[in-house]
Write a protein that holds these residues in place. Structure first.
Motif, short mmCIF file in Angstrom:
data_model
loop_
_atom_site.label_atom_id
_atom_site.label_comp_id
_atom_site.label_asym_id
_atom_site.label_seq_id
_atom_site.Cartn_x
_atom_site.Cartn_y
_atom_site.Cartn_z
N LEU A 1 55.81 44.68 39.12
CA LEU A 1 56.45 44.19 37.91
C LEU A 1 55.62 44.49 36.66
CD1 LEU A 1 58.83 42.46 36.77
CD2 LEU A 1 57.31 40.49 37.00
N LEU A 2 54.32 44.31 36.76
CA LEU A 2 53.44 44.52 35.61
C LEU A 2 52.90 45.94 35.53
CD1 LEU A 2 51.44 41.16 35.59
CD2 LEU A 2 53.43 41.81 34.20
N ASP A 3 53.19 46.75 36.55
CA ASP A 3 52.74 48.14 36.61
C ASP A 3 51.22 48.26 36.47
OD1 ASP A 3 53.19 50.84 36.98
OD2 ASP A 3 53.39 51.26 34.84
N ARG A 4 50.54 47.40 37.21
CA ARG A 4 49.07 47.47 37.28
C ARG A 4 48.61 46.89 38.60
NH1 ARG A 4 48.16 42.37 33.31
NH2 ARG A 4 46.74 41.19 34.63
N GLN A 5 47.47 47.32 39.07
CA GLN A 5 46.90 46.83 40.32
C GLN A 5 46.36 45.43 40.11
OE1 GLN A 5 47.02 48.34 43.29
NE2 GLN A 5 46.03 46.59 44.27
N ILE A 6 46.80 44.51 40.93
CA ILE A 6 46.35 43.12 40.84
C ILE A 6 45.75 42.72 42.17
CG2 ILE A 6 47.07 40.73 40.50
CD1 ILE A 6 49.40 41.88 38.79
N GLU A 7 44.53 42.26 42.11
CA GLU A 7 43.86 41.79 43.32
C GLU A 7 44.16 40.30 43.49
OE1 GLU A 7 42.26 43.77 45.43
OE2 GLU A 7 42.74 45.44 44.09
N VAL A 8 44.53 39.93 44.70
CA VAL A 8 44.77 38.51 45.00
C VAL A 8 43.43 37.79 44.95
CG1 VAL A 8 45.54 36.86 46.75
CG2 VAL A 8 46.80 38.98 46.40
N VAL A 9 43.41 36.65 44.29
CA VAL A 9 42.20 35.85 44.21
C VAL A 9 42.00 35.17 45.56
CG1 VAL A 9 41.14 33.87 43.06
CG2 VAL A 9 42.53 35.48 41.75
N PRO A 10 40.80 35.26 46.12
CA PRO A 10 40.56 34.60 47.42
C PRO A 10 40.89 33.12 47.33
CG PRO A 10 38.68 35.95 46.79
CD PRO A 10 39.60 35.92 45.61
N GLN A 11 41.52 32.63 48.39
CA GLN A 11 41.90 31.22 48.42
C GLN A 11 40.69 30.37 48.76
OE1 GLN A 11 45.36 30.38 50.71
NE2 GLN A 11 46.55 32.02 49.78
N SER A 12 40.65 29.19 48.15
CA SER A 12 39.60 28.24 48.46
C SER A 12 40.20 27.18 49.39
CB SER A 12 39.07 27.62 47.16
OG SER A 12 40.12 26.98 46.47
N THR A 13 39.75 25.99 49.29
CA THR A 13 40.34 24.93 50.10
C THR A 13 41.80 24.77 49.71
OG1 THR A 13 39.83 23.20 48.51
CG2 THR A 13 38.13 23.71 50.16
N SER A 14 42.56 24.14 50.53
CA SER A 14 43.98 23.94 50.24
C SER A 14 44.17 23.20 48.91
CB SER A 14 44.64 23.16 51.38
OG SER A 14 45.99 22.94 51.09
N ALA A 15 43.41 22.13 48.72
CA ALA A 15 43.52 21.35 47.48
C ALA A 15 43.04 22.17 46.29
CB ALA A 15 42.73 20.05 47.60
N GLY A 16 41.95 22.89 46.45
CA GLY A 16 41.43 23.72 45.36
C GLY A 16 42.39 24.83 44.99
N ASN A 17 43.01 25.44 45.99
CA ASN A 17 43.98 26.50 45.75
C ASN A 17 45.20 25.94 45.02
OD1 ASN A 17 44.68 29.30 46.13
ND2 ASN A 17 46.28 28.55 47.51
N GLN A 18 45.67 24.77 45.44
CA GLN A 18 46.82 24.13 44.80
C GLN A 18 46.50 23.79 43.34
OE1 GLN A 18 48.08 20.29 46.35
NE2 GLN A 18 50.21 20.85 45.96
N ASP A 19 45.31 23.28 43.08
CA ASP A 19 44.91 22.96 41.71
C ASP A 19 44.87 24.22 40.85
OD1 ASP A 19 44.69 20.30 42.40
OD2 ASP A 19 42.50 20.32 42.52
N ARG A 20 44.30 25.29 41.39
CA ARG A 20 44.19 26.54 40.64
C ARG A 20 45.57 27.11 40.32
NH1 ARG A 20 40.43 30.65 43.40
NH2 ARG A 20 42.12 30.58 44.89
#
Length: 181
Positions: free
Chosen positions: A85-104
């Motif tokens: 969609l954005l026509d650029r390479q996007i790296e997935v951010v590594p997931q942290s804990t479930s709660a931390g990932n949800q907050d982010r």
């Protein structure tokens, strides 16, 4: 209020078939006619996708907001085709804990919504099924006074989730009853 710079979060409750979606469609039509951007998300009863409620909204956010690489990487967890969609390479951010990932994820969604520069109507249907997608709604409610030109309407079935308004105590509540004969 949202048109003049304010913001608000509304809950629209009622039984299935009482007219919540019809009322939301009318709000959508009026907003579009008045030049607003309108984003719509819907939770699914048996939705197995995390953040299902936000999956159709993330592409709109990405197209109307300049996202940092970090923000894009976080949102790619919700919308995997974001690089196309954005026509650029996007790296997935590594997931942290479930709660931390949800907050982010919640913070990233809210921060991107804060940066909208035109009146925005966000329609969130069937939030009683949202599960983890409910966290950004709570965060939106906490910062609603910092969101310029944003109106959020969330629909829910009050016969299935009668206590849902207690989770969002400062949201405006409208409950629709069945029409009599």
């Amino acid at each position: 209020e949202a048109k003049t710079g304010g913001s608000s979060l509304w809950l629209l409750g009622g039984e299935s078939g009482v007219g919540k979606s019809r009322l939301v469609d009318e709000a959508r039509t009026l907003a579009l006619f008045d030049g607003w951007q309108v984003w719509r998300g819907q939770a699914a009863e048996n939705g197995n996708l995390p953040y299902q409620l936000w999956r159709d909204i993330v592409p709109h956010i990405a197209l109307t907001t300049v996202l940092t690489d970090l923000e894009a990487g976080v949102l790619k967890q919700i919308f995997p085709d974001l690089d196309s969609l954005l026509d650029r390479q996007i790296e997935v951010v590594p997931q942290s804990t479930s709660a931390g990932n949800q907050d982010r994820l919640s913070l990233t969604l809210v921060e991107a919504i804060k940066r909208q520069n035109q009146p925005t109507l966000i329609l969130l249907e069937d939030i009683h099924w949202a599960r983890e997608g409910f966290a950004p709604i709570k965060l939106l409610l906490n910062v609603v006074d910092q969101l310029p030109h944003v109106m959020v309407i969330g629909t829910f079935r009050n016969d299935e989730s009668p206590n849902l308004p207690a989770d969002l105590p400062t949201a405006e509540l409208i409950e629709l009853d069945r029409l009599n004969t």
